[in-house]
Design a protein around this motif. Sequence first.
Motif, short mmCIF file in Angstrom:
data_model
loop_
_atom_site.label_atom_id
_atom_site.label_comp_id
_atom_site.label_asym_id
_atom_site.label_seq_id
_atom_site.Cartn_x
_atom_site.Cartn_y
_atom_site.Cartn_z
N TRP A 77 0.81 -1.21 0.04
CA TRP A 77 0.12 0.00 0.01
C TRP A 77 0.87 1.23 0.11
O TRP A 77 2.02 1.18 0.39
CB TRP A 77 -0.82 0.21 1.25
N ALA A 78 0.28 2.23 -0.23
CA ALA A 78 1.05 3.63 -0.06
C ALA A 78 -0.01 4.50 0.58
O ALA A 78 -1.20 4.69 0.26
CB ALA A 78 1.24 4.29 -1.69
N VAL A 79 0.45 5.15 1.86
CA VAL A 79 -0.23 5.86 2.58
C VAL A 79 0.21 7.18 2.81
O VAL A 79 1.70 7.31 3.14
CB VAL A 79 -0.38 5.30 3.95
N SER A 88 4.70 11.05 5.17
CA SER A 88 4.06 11.92 6.10
C SER A 88 4.60 13.28 5.72
O SER A 88 5.76 13.66 5.34
CB SER A 88 3.80 11.88 7.23
N ASP A 89 3.80 14.40 5.74
CA ASP A 89 4.10 15.79 5.60
C ASP A 89 5.25 16.04 4.49
O ASP A 89 4.62 15.65 3.38
CB ASP A 89 4.70 16.12 7.02
N GLN A 90 6.30 16.65 4.65
CA GLN A 90 7.16 16.94 3.67
C GLN A 90 7.66 15.97 2.58
O GLN A 90 7.73 16.12 1.62
CB GLN A 90 8.52 17.51 4.23
N ASP A 91 7.33 14.59 2.94
CA ASP A 91 7.19 13.55 2.11
C ASP A 91 5.91 13.28 1.36
O ASP A 91 6.09 12.35 0.47
CB ASP A 91 7.86 12.09 2.76
N ALA A 92 5.06 13.84 1.65
CA ALA A 92 3.70 13.51 0.89
C ALA A 92 3.28 14.71 0.17
O ALA A 92 2.81 15.40 0.28
CB ALA A 92 2.56 13.29 2.23
N LEU A 132 -4.96 8.54 1.44
CA LEU A 132 -4.68 10.04 1.15
C LEU A 132 -5.23 10.90 2.45
O LEU A 132 -6.59 10.99 2.26
CB LEU A 132 -4.87 10.81 -0.11
N GLY A 133 -4.70 11.25 3.57
CA GLY A 133 -5.07 11.85 4.65
C GLY A 133 -4.67 13.10 4.48
O GLY A 133 -3.58 13.58 4.97
N SER A 134 -5.34 14.04 3.98
CA SER A 134 -4.95 15.39 3.53
C SER A 134 -6.32 16.19 3.42
O SER A 134 -7.39 15.85 3.46
CB SER A 134 -4.15 15.54 2.34
N VAL A 160 -5.12 18.75 -1.92
CA VAL A 160 -4.18 19.56 -1.36
C VAL A 160 -3.09 18.56 -0.60
O VAL A 160 -3.40 18.11 0.46
CB VAL A 160 -4.50 20.68 -0.30
N LEU A 161 -1.96 18.49 -0.98
CA LEU A 161 -0.87 17.84 -0.26
C LEU A 161 0.20 18.76 0.34
O LEU A 161 -0.18 19.89 0.52
CB LEU A 161 -0.03 16.85 -1.40
#
Length: 895
Positions: free
Chosen positions: A603-605, A655-659, A676-678, A709-710
């Motif tokens: 998976w990709a989260v 997460s964050d700067q890597d997302a 995608l949690g954003s 939005v990422l």
Amino acid sequence: MFSLPRLFLPLGFALIFGAMFPACGLDFSDLGAAEKELESLASDWQSAHDQAPTAETGENLALTLQTLGIVERQMGKPDAALEHLTRACDLLATHAPEQLPDALEAKALTLQDLGKLDESETLLRQVLEARRSTTGNPVDLDLVATLDHLALNLLYSGRYTEVGTLLDQAIAAAGTEAPDVLAQLLDHKGRLYHTLGSHSKAIDSFREALALPFDNAELRLTLESQLALAQLRLGRADDAKIGIEAVAEAAKQIFATDPLRAVPYINNQGELYLSLGDFAGARKAFSEALDLLDTNLEENHPSLMLPLNNLGVAEQEAGDFGAAKEHLERAAALQAEHLPPIHLRVAETERNLARNALLMDSPDALGYIEKATGVGLELLDQLIREGSEKERLNFLERFELLSLPCATGDAEMIADVLLASKARLLDALIGEGQDTGRIVWQDVQASLAQGSAFIDTCRYFSISTPATEQYGAVLILPEGPPQWIPLDPGVDLQGWMKAFRSRLNWRSATMSGEAGPPPPLKMRGILRALYRGYWEPIAERLPQDIQHIAYSPAGMLHFLPLSALLDSEDQALSRNYLQVATVSSGRDLLNSQASSALSEQAWAVLTVSHFPKSSGSDSDDDLLRLLSDLQPMPGTMDEASKLRRFAPKDSIFLSDQDATESALHTLPFDPAVLHLGSHAFFLEDPVASAGLPVDFDERSELLYSGGLVLYRGAERSIDSPKLSVTDDLLFPSEIAKLPLQGTRLVTLSSCESGAGTPVSGEGILGLRRAFALAGARETVVALWPVSDVSTPPFMEQFYARAVASDRPAQSLWQTQGDFLDAAASDEEFELAVLRYAPFVISQNTPLTLGPSIPAVVLPERFSFWDSPWRFLVAAIPFLLFVVARISSGSARRES
């Protein structure tokens, strides 16, 4: 509108006359006298050529016949003109081939008048090739005229894709040295936009032309008229009324001695009255225009088509169906003679005939409707193959395919029209031309297993005046014919949905301590009303063994909280069926099943807990203001943590700067699950959301009204490019290009990720269809803002069920049922609806059937801080302190 082609081509007329007879002494302001003089001159040259057939006599005879043919064409005598122009072309080919292009062009325009568009196009392309090979002038008006004529030929043919290019070439070739020629070309370009429904672009083109310094009073009148008509199409009735009435009166005075030339302006006046509901005024204007044409033209002249159709519509609206039928049938007969069978004008007239037959209760109504619908669907196919994105969208706003079939109640016809049209243009738009083609209801039925059903809803309009918005549904079961189900027009869908959102917003504000007085309607009452109007009529037709349903929404039904609708016993819909999965179209059910289970691939989260902001937060741009107000989402980290227990080995958690958007484009594998949690965003438009017609040229920002939005998406500035693969702001067209061909499930744990711009007859221009076109088989979205505190435990239970059963749609539906069912009081129920009912799964695969999926009892994840040893850990600092004191005391005693 091209009601009088011969009046729209003065450019070529003037150029050809000037080239051939610069000093012939003929008075072309009196065409009748010129015709007689030319006939006499042609007879003299024919005698001279018969006596001495030289190149000189042959050329002079040819040029005389050519001029006679042009005059006859301008007088509305295309048959005589064609005979003389054909003879002229034959003579010039032998005696003066360098003069042949002018004659061929005049012949091509005459063939166009006679409806022989293919023959005309062939000659015009031949002329264009000849002019391009011989021109050496920076400004060649002959070349300009030919480009213009070919463009109009293709426009008459309904082949719009090349018209704009040809007109642009003509405009570039014309330059600025001949402002009257340039104004004429801009007029034609405006008419192209007008025909395509791009009325704001048409206005720009007409205004640009009017700003030029030319002296042609008739052309200026034409441009002012077309400008007012475009304003009318955009709903600017006051401006349009002033312009159209002033132009019509001026035209009658200017053309008092030649009233035929006033016809286009009188016709436009009729269109104004028709749009304002003044059917008597419209009928009078269209009758006046038609009488002038009938008096001065041959009975089969193509210029009669438009006023005949318009008069028929005015008579229809006035209730004179017999007269309407007579004029519409005459218009259709002329179109059959002069236009290709698949043409927008043909489709409009056939639709008017079909509506008239329905209003007359004619026994032939069904045949008319089948013919009109067939032409409309062929036009749709053509736009999918050839049209630009805005041409496609503007077609949808202008040409509605469902109302006539729905008026018949013929379930099989309605089902096939829905399957042949719904979401196809959106797919082609977002997916850059992807199209699976037409299917029929039997194809969908063959995909349904026992115990399942497909419900295809539609939004349409009554055939009455004024037309009213209505909803209906087609039910397709594994056996038997489709069933047509009118949904309750007495239940105001927009009103109840507004009340629902008002209650949601109040409940959300209450949680944050900012609520005012509660709205008068409570949530349960609203959901019962929506069930009564928009599900109960369907439920009454569903056999008891149906537990699995594919549901295709339309219009405002896209935003219906299906899982939370309450029946008469206050039972949530998510408790009445094992699953209701959303599809954009029945075509989705014909795709292949997913080839692998959720747990078979990594998976990709991607989760974002906070969003760096741009310094320019005071911008007037709606999107920039929205981005500047984005709040942190700390709960996404908890969500990602909960998903780790289900994710296969080698899954990626960013997460964050890597997302980032770049990370999405460069994933090392096709993830089975992309979570995608954003933040998602949607800029609601009052015109589009109200279901009113939208011009996508004037409102092109609607193509970018929603997105994802990422991490760095909120750093966007006013100078940022609209589209970029590195800006962390993803619009639907960008999402459709993501490499997700092997992805089974996309979950958008984001506020309002299911929102979008409603598009007439299509659905929602938003994120869910974009992910489907990128390759995702199932996509979870949210219809309204969700909490990043309550969402993680919900997602945990959804994923637990989905991984255990490999049935995501059913898992989501049953998880919603459990969370809604656990609410006892009204307050708890409203909170449960707010938190858990917004999630919708949209899939493009067949339904996967199975028994009820039990809730998964999740083992407690070990936490040291929840264990008894936490007390020992808490005591360590104290024990260390005690040991230190004892050691210190011992040291002092020893000393």
